[in-house]
Design an enzyme around this catalytic site. Structure first.
Site, PDB file in Angstrom:
ATOM      1  N   ASN A  81      80.740  34.355  57.044  1.00  0.00           N
ATOM      2  CA  ASN A  81      80.804  32.915  56.749  1.00  0.00           C
ATOM      3  C   ASN A  81      79.755  32.538  55.710  1.00  0.00           C
ATOM      4  O   ASN A  81      80.031  31.803  54.754  1.00  0.00           O
ATOM      5  CB  ASN A  81      80.570  32.095  58.013  1.00  0.00           C
ATOM      6  CG  ASN A  81      81.641  32.276  59.061  1.00  0.00           C
ATOM      7  OD1 ASN A  81      82.730  32.760  58.779  1.00  0.00           O
ATOM      8  ND2 ASN A  81      81.335  31.878  60.289  1.00  0.00           N
ATOM      9  N   ASP A 118      86.222  28.593  60.624  1.00  0.00           N
ATOM     10  CA  ASP A 118      84.810  28.967  60.550  1.00  0.00           C
ATOM     11  C   ASP A 118      84.239  28.849  59.145  1.00  0.00           C
ATOM     12  O   ASP A 118      83.054  28.572  58.975  1.00  0.00           O
ATOM     13  CB  ASP A 118      84.642  30.408  61.038  1.00  0.00           C
ATOM     14  CG  ASP A 118      84.846  30.543  62.538  1.00  0.00           C
ATOM     15  OD1 ASP A 118      85.643  29.755  63.093  1.00  0.00           O
ATOM     16  OD2 ASP A 118      84.215  31.419  63.144  1.00  0.00           O
ATOM     17  N   ASN A 139      70.530  32.441  65.677  1.00  0.00           N
ATOM     18  CA  ASN A 139      71.954  32.453  66.028  1.00  0.00           C
ATOM     19  C   ASN A 139      72.214  33.039  67.413  1.00  0.00           C
ATOM     20  O   ASN A 139      72.912  34.053  67.559  1.00  0.00           O
ATOM     21  CB  ASN A 139      72.733  33.249  64.967  1.00  0.00           C
ATOM     22  CG  ASN A 139      73.875  32.439  64.376  1.00  0.00           C
ATOM     23  OD1 ASN A 139      74.443  31.578  65.030  1.00  0.00           O
ATOM     24  ND2 ASN A 139      74.213  32.728  63.133  1.00  0.00           N
ATOM     25  N   TYR A 140      71.710  32.403  68.440  1.00  0.00           N
ATOM     26  CA  TYR A 140      71.831  32.900  69.813  1.00  0.00           C
ATOM     27  C   TYR A 140      73.272  32.862  70.308  1.00  0.00           C
ATOM     28  O   TYR A 140      73.996  31.886  70.100  1.00  0.00           O
ATOM     29  CB  TYR A 140      70.955  32.057  70.745  1.00  0.00           C
ATOM     30  CG  TYR A 140      71.010  32.466  72.184  1.00  0.00           C
ATOM     31  CD1 TYR A 140      70.592  33.735  72.581  1.00  0.00           C
ATOM     32  CD2 TYR A 140      71.477  31.582  73.160  1.00  0.00           C
ATOM     33  CE1 TYR A 140      70.632  34.119  73.914  1.00  0.00           C
ATOM     34  CE2 TYR A 140      71.508  31.959  74.496  1.00  0.00           C
ATOM     35  CZ  TYR A 140      71.092  33.225  74.865  1.00  0.00           C
ATOM     36  OH  TYR A 140      71.127  33.605  76.179  1.00  0.00           O
ATOM     37  N   ARG A 168      84.760  42.041  71.848  1.00  0.00           N
ATOM     38  CA  ARG A 168      84.072  42.872  70.855  1.00  0.00           C
ATOM     39  C   ARG A 168      83.400  44.096  71.462  1.00  0.00           C
ATOM     40  O   ARG A 168      82.807  44.899  70.733  1.00  0.00           O
ATOM     41  CB  ARG A 168      83.051  42.020  70.106  1.00  0.00           C
ATOM     42  CG  ARG A 168      81.910  41.532  70.947  1.00  0.00           C
ATOM     43  CD  ARG A 168      81.191  40.301  70.446  1.00  0.00           C
ATOM     44  NE  ARG A 168      80.905  40.231  69.035  1.00  0.00           N
ATOM     45  CZ  ARG A 168      80.371  39.138  68.441  1.00  0.00           C
ATOM     46  NH1 ARG A 168      80.078  38.073  69.169  1.00  0.00           N
ATOM     47  NH2 ARG A 168      80.133  39.119  67.161  1.00  0.00           N
ATOM     48  N   GLY A 182      80.772  27.093  62.354  1.00  0.00           N
ATOM     49  CA  GLY A 182      80.517  27.483  60.972  1.00  0.00           C
ATOM     50  C   GLY A 182      79.581  26.561  60.241  1.00  0.00           C
ATOM     51  O   GLY A 182      79.110  26.889  59.144  1.00  0.00           O
ATOM     52  N   GLY A 215      76.478  25.726  60.963  1.00  0.00           N
ATOM     53  CA  GLY A 215      75.156  26.328  60.822  1.00  0.00           C
ATOM     54  C   GLY A 215      75.126  27.405  59.760  1.00  0.00           C
ATOM     55  O   GLY A 215      74.131  27.548  59.030  1.00  0.00           O
ATOM     56  N   ASP A 216      76.215  28.160  59.645  1.00  0.00           N
ATOM     57  CA  ASP A 216      76.295  29.189  58.607  1.00  0.00           C
ATOM     58  C   ASP A 216      76.347  28.552  57.225  1.00  0.00           C
ATOM     59  O   ASP A 216      75.735  29.053  56.279  1.00  0.00           O
ATOM     60  CB  ASP A 216      77.533  30.058  58.822  1.00  0.00           C
ATOM     61  CG  ASP A 216      77.539  30.727  60.190  1.00  0.00           C
ATOM     62  OD1 ASP A 216      76.448  31.083  60.676  1.00  0.00           O
ATOM     63  OD2 ASP A 216      78.636  30.883  60.755  1.00  0.00           O
ATOM     64  N   GLY A 236      70.157  16.315  61.032  1.00  0.00           N
ATOM     65  CA  GLY A 236      69.617  16.914  59.813  1.00  0.00           C
ATOM     66  C   GLY A 236      68.799  18.151  60.105  1.00  0.00           C
ATOM     67  O   GLY A 236      69.223  19.045  60.843  1.00  0.00           O
TER      68      GLY A 236
END
Length: 320
Positions: free
Chosen positions: A44, A299, A171-172, A111, A260, A262-263, A236
């Protein structure tokens, strides 16, 4: 795929999975059709960086299956330079998204034993690291497996030795490990990074609860990074860069899907770091790209081109 990194660009790596989602809110069990796509934090970021005009390379593993083919095709279509190992013995991972309500999304991951979880240090050639200007990693990858954790530490150490800037987004993911298991790994990543991104809850895992966002940033900075950015969602962000504090408000948009965002935020900031922009512009672009990501289901599909960043301030709904 291509055999080497784009010189002077951003390098990132991790697991990208196939994605099944119902674009309409409601119970997935009652849906009669779903959309097929892909997603992964690092890819992403890579796509968002490329759309912003930043050269970027993504490294990862996929299975020899149709989901792996999809991932390779999408990254190629987006112009991301991809160094991909096709794993003959493991499938491409899968995630399923349910938009239970317009404001609430649930995600399931399949996964365990995936190709992406089998990432190892040898998948990331040292020359790829040395050609980059910036290495970006996330706290997701070391949670996938011991070999993926070794690959993360190996890449970060190589980058530090080569004088390459290192960025880390905590990224928890609670479905991969609990906070106690993540804590020491996060502290190790932070110590090897020049730039650290974290949400408030993620930062608390690493350094404990603080009295303020500013104190949280200071505690993270004490572990090593000179740039600490706390993501605050629709409030923000707060940043502590070389000892100077910055506040940046978010853009108000009609939210379609926050996955997505945050990415996109990270990509916006890193794109301006790559361009040598001042901190204020880095943060403005970060919240802009994060806002764009929220306006589209998916995403990465909503990540903007650099030429589109001004649309958030447009006063006319139709541009002719």
């Amino acid at each position: 795929m291509t055999a080497g990194a784009t010189p002077g660009g951003v390098l990132t790596f991790g697991e990208t999975m196939g994605l099944f989602r119902d674009p309409q809110p409601g119970m997935l069990a009652l849906s009669r059709s779903v959309q097929l796509g892909m997603g992964g934090a690092e890819s992403n970021v890579a796509i968002a960086l490329k759309r912003l005009g930043t050269p970027v390379t993504w490294v990862g593993r996929v299975g020899r299956d149709s989901l792996g083919d999809l991932i390779q095709r999408e990254l190629a279509a987006e112009g991301v330079n991809a160094i991909i190992t096709v794993d003959e013995d493991a499938p491409t991972g899968l995630m399923i998204k349910e938009r239970r309500m317009a404001t609430a999304t649930r995600v399931w991951y399949y996964r365990a034993g995936s190709a992406g979880s089998r990432l190892e240090p040898s998948d990331i050639p040292a020359d790829v690291i040395r050609q980059a200007s910036l290495l970006h990693v996330t706290g997701i990858t070391p949670a996938l497996s011991e070999s993926a954790a070794q690959a993360t530490r190996h890449a970060m150490s190589l980058a530090r030795d080569a004088g390459v800037l290192v960025s880390s987004d905590l990224n928890y993911r609670s479905r991969l490990w609990n906070a106690e298991a993540a804590r020491q790994s996060y502290r190790d990543l932070i110590a090897l990074a020049d730039i650290v991104f974290a949400g408030e809850d993620e930062a608390e895992i690493a350094v404990g609860r603080a009295d303020s966002v500013a104190e949280t940033a200071r505690l993270l900075g004490e572990l090593g990074p000179r740039q600490v950015i706390i993501k605050l969602g629709d409030r923000g962000c707060f940043a502590l860069v070389d000892g100077v504090s910055y506040d940046q408000v978010a853009f108000t948009v009609t939210v379609e899907d926050t996955v997505g965002a945050g990415d996109g935020f990270v990509a916006g900031y890193l794109s301006e770091v790559h361009r040598g922009s001042p901190v204020t512009l880095r943060l403005q672009t970060a919240v802009s790209v994060g806002a764009f990501a929220c306006t589209v289901a998916g995403d990465w599909e909503g990540m903007p081109l650099r030429s589109e960043l001004g649309l958030l301030a447009a006063t006319e709904p139709v541009i002719r």
